[in-house]
Each structure stands twice: as C-alpha cells, then as structure tokens.
Design a protein around this motif. Structure first.
Motif, PDB file in Angstrom:
ATOM      1  N   SER A 228      14.628  -2.059 -21.884  1.00 53.26           N
ATOM      2  CA  SER A 228      13.847  -2.373 -22.920  1.00 53.26           C
ATOM      3  C   SER A 228      14.191  -3.779 -23.209  1.00 53.26           C
ATOM      4  CB  SER A 228      13.777  -1.728 -24.044  1.00 53.26           C
ATOM      5  OG  SER A 228      15.200  -1.615 -24.567  1.00 53.26           O
TER       6      SER A 228
ATOM      7  N   ARG B 255      11.945  -6.897 -24.775  1.00 56.88           N
ATOM      8  CA  ARG B 255      12.060  -7.443 -26.155  1.00 56.88           C
ATOM      9  C   ARG B 255      12.532  -8.885 -26.150  1.00 56.88           C
ATOM     10  NH1 ARG B 255      11.659  -3.431 -29.776  1.00 56.88           N
ATOM     11  NH2 ARG B 255      12.370  -1.178 -29.207  1.00 56.88           N
ATOM     12  N   THR B 256      13.250  -9.288 -25.191  1.00 54.96           N
ATOM     13  CA  THR B 256      13.677 -10.797 -25.291  1.00 54.96           C
ATOM     14  C   THR B 256      13.023 -11.745 -24.143  1.00 54.96           C
ATOM     15  OG1 THR B 256      15.268 -10.321 -23.431  1.00 54.96           O
ATOM     16  CG2 THR B 256      16.111  -9.782 -25.500  1.00 54.96           C
TER      17      THR B 256
ATOM     18  N   VAL C 108       7.911 -10.095 -25.183  1.00 57.14           N
ATOM     19  CA  VAL C 108       7.488 -10.174 -26.390  1.00 57.14           C
ATOM     20  C   VAL C 108       7.539 -11.557 -26.950  1.00 57.14           C
ATOM     21  CG1 VAL C 108       7.717  -9.488 -29.053  1.00 57.14           C
ATOM     22  CG2 VAL C 108       7.587  -7.714 -26.955  1.00 57.14           C
TER      23      VAL C 108
ATOM     24  N   GLY D 153       5.867  -3.680 -27.946  1.00 59.64           N
ATOM     25  CA  GLY D 153       6.752  -3.267 -28.672  1.00 59.64           C
ATOM     26  C   GLY D 153       6.909  -1.587 -28.607  1.00 59.64           C
TER      27      GLY D 153
ATOM     28  N   ALA E 207       8.859  -0.818 -25.409  1.00 66.92           N
ATOM     29  CA  ALA E 207      10.279  -0.801 -25.652  1.00 66.92           C
ATOM     30  C   ALA E 207      10.735   0.337 -26.353  1.00 66.92           C
ATOM     31  CB  ALA E 207      10.591  -2.355 -26.238  1.00 66.92           C
ATOM     32  N   ASP E 208      10.066   0.581 -27.363  1.00 71.08           N
ATOM     33  CA  ASP E 208      10.523   1.720 -28.065  1.00 71.08           C
ATOM     34  C   ASP E 208      10.712   3.019 -27.324  1.00 71.08           C
ATOM     35  OD1 ASP E 208      10.762   0.170 -30.409  1.00 71.08           O
ATOM     36  OD2 ASP E 208       8.778   1.046 -31.164  1.00 71.08           O
TER      37      ASP E 208
ATOM     38  N   GLU F  90      13.682   3.159 -24.690  1.00 67.95           N
ATOM     39  CA  GLU F  90      14.650   3.265 -25.283  1.00 67.95           C
ATOM     40  C   GLU F  90      14.924   4.901 -25.758  1.00 67.95           C
ATOM     41  OE1 GLU F  90      15.072  -0.975 -27.338  1.00 67.95           O
ATOM     42  OE2 GLU F  90      14.592   0.519 -28.756  1.00 67.95           O
TER      43      GLU F  90
END
Length: 251
Positions: A156, A160-161, A164, A202, A205-206, A209
């Motif tokens: 993820s 996120r890094t 996004v 997003g 990524a959730d 995880e």
C-alpha cells in the motif's frame, strides 16, 4: 401713340422675357457643371480610399499568412501591428451624397475592419482555450502504471506515496489553469476523472492493508474527459481557422 410705338412697346417685354429665360438657362448649366465636378471629386476620393483598402487587405493578409503557425498570443501581436494604421475615408466632400462610388466607399469604411476584429477575438479566445486544453490533456496523460507498475499490488505504500500524490498533483496543477468562458463543466469533468482515481486508489490502499482483494479501472472516466476536451479543442481550432481564412483570403 403711333402703330410703330405700339409695336415697340409690345416687343420690349418679349425681349426682356427672352433675356431672362436665357439667363436662367445659363445659371442652370453652370450649376449642373458644378454639381458634376463635385460628384467627380467625391468619386475620386472614394476610389482612392477603396484602392487603399484593397492594398491594406493584401498587406495584412500576407503578414498574417507568414505568421499563421505562431502561438495565438504572438499572432495577436502581429495582427495588432499589421492593422495599426488602416485607411480612413474622412469627412464627405461636397457632392458625396450623389456619388454611388462614395456610397460604396462609406459602406466599406464601416465594415472592412470587421474580419480583423473577429480574428482578434478568436485569437484572444484561443490563447486561453488552447492553454486550458493543453493542461487538461497533460493531466489526463497521468497513468497509474507509471507509479505502481503492472499486475497485482501488494504494498500500500507505493499507492499512498507515489500513485495518489501524482494524481493529486495533476489535479491541483490543472485547477490552477484559467478556465475559458463557458467551460466550467468541462473543467469539472477533467477534475472529477482525476479525483476518481485518487478516491479509488485510497480504497485500494485500504484493501491491501486489511488483506482484501480490490481493483478498479479509470478508462471510462478518462476517455470521456479526453473526448470532451478534444471536442472543445476542435471547435476552438475550427473557429480560429475560419477567422484566419477570412483575413488571409485577401492576399
């Protein structure tokens, strides 16, 4: 009174009448000659103006044709310089009201700058519009695979890094671009397509995880936005080409 005296008295009024008639006739001839001369002068003024307009149109057409491929802002400056000193008809001379040539010149004086004004408006519009189009296309060229690669994503952090932030930057950069008049809906379509990816990324990524499977595609949203941008660009470019052709056709 003798018969001779009677004849003389009768003859004198006739002579006076004839002389008066002759004088009036001479005055009419002189007046007509003056009017003809005035009308001829008005014709000369009109013909000189129409000739100047023809030369002006040709000169401007050649200048614009040479600079046609320039950016709208630059071409607009070229146009402003080319039309800075147009011919002027001036005040109508005596006899102008009877001159058909002068009437034609008057009509030309009212309209001959119209194509240049129209081109200036289209160039001003295109300057904003094509900048907007370029920014929209650049934003819509952002690809998720450039940041997370192809295939299943197991980390993820990459989403996120890298993914996004890339789409957030594309969205925000596009938001800083001036929106052309009447194109707020189109701008919203582009922003929403970018935001769609941000939101789904997003969620992706959730899901990673918590170990849940998740996938999404943004082809439909990006294709619809890109098509709308292309349609707008085609309209702007077509209107500009038409205005350019109206000016360069005189060359």
């Amino acid at each position: 009174m003798t018969s001779r005296s009677v004849r003389l008295v009768m003859f004198v009024p006739v002579v006076v009448t004839l002389l008066t008639a002759a004088a009036v006739g001479a005055a009419i001839v002189v007046q007509d000659h003056r009017e003809t001369a005035r009308m001829a002068r008005a014709d000369e003024v009109a013909e000189a103006f129409l000739s100047d307009v023809g030369m002006f149109r040709g000169d401007v057409a050649r200048v614009i044709a040479r600079a046609r491929e320039a950016e709208p802002a630059e071409l607009r400056r070229v146009l402003a310089s080319a039309v800075a000193d147009p011919p002027e008809l001036g005040e109508p001379p005596a006899g102008a009201e009877r001159s058909e040539t002068y009437a034609s010149a008057t009509a030309t004086a009212r309209t001959f700058l119209a194509p240049y004004r129209r081109l200036d408006r289209q160039l001003r519009r295109a300057d904003v519009a094509l900048t907007f189009v370029g920014a929209a296309r650049e934003a819509l060229e952002t690809r998720a695979t450039d940041y997370v690669g192809f295939g299943p994503i197991g980390d993820s952090a990459a989403v996120r890094t890298r993914l996004v932030p890339a789409f957030v930057e594309a969205r925000d950069d596009f938001a800083d671009v001036r929106v052309p008049k009447g194109q707020r809906a189109l701008a919203a379509t582009v922003r929403e397509a970018l935001q769609y990816v941000i939101d789904r990324a997003g969620a992706l990524a959730d899901s990673i995880e918590v170990g849940r499977s998740y996938s999404f595609s943004y082809t439909q949203e990006f294709t619809a936005a890109a098509d709308a941008v292309d349609d707008y660009a085609t309209t702007v470019e077509g209107d500009l080409a038409e205005a350019l052709n109206a000016v360069t056709a005189s060359g």
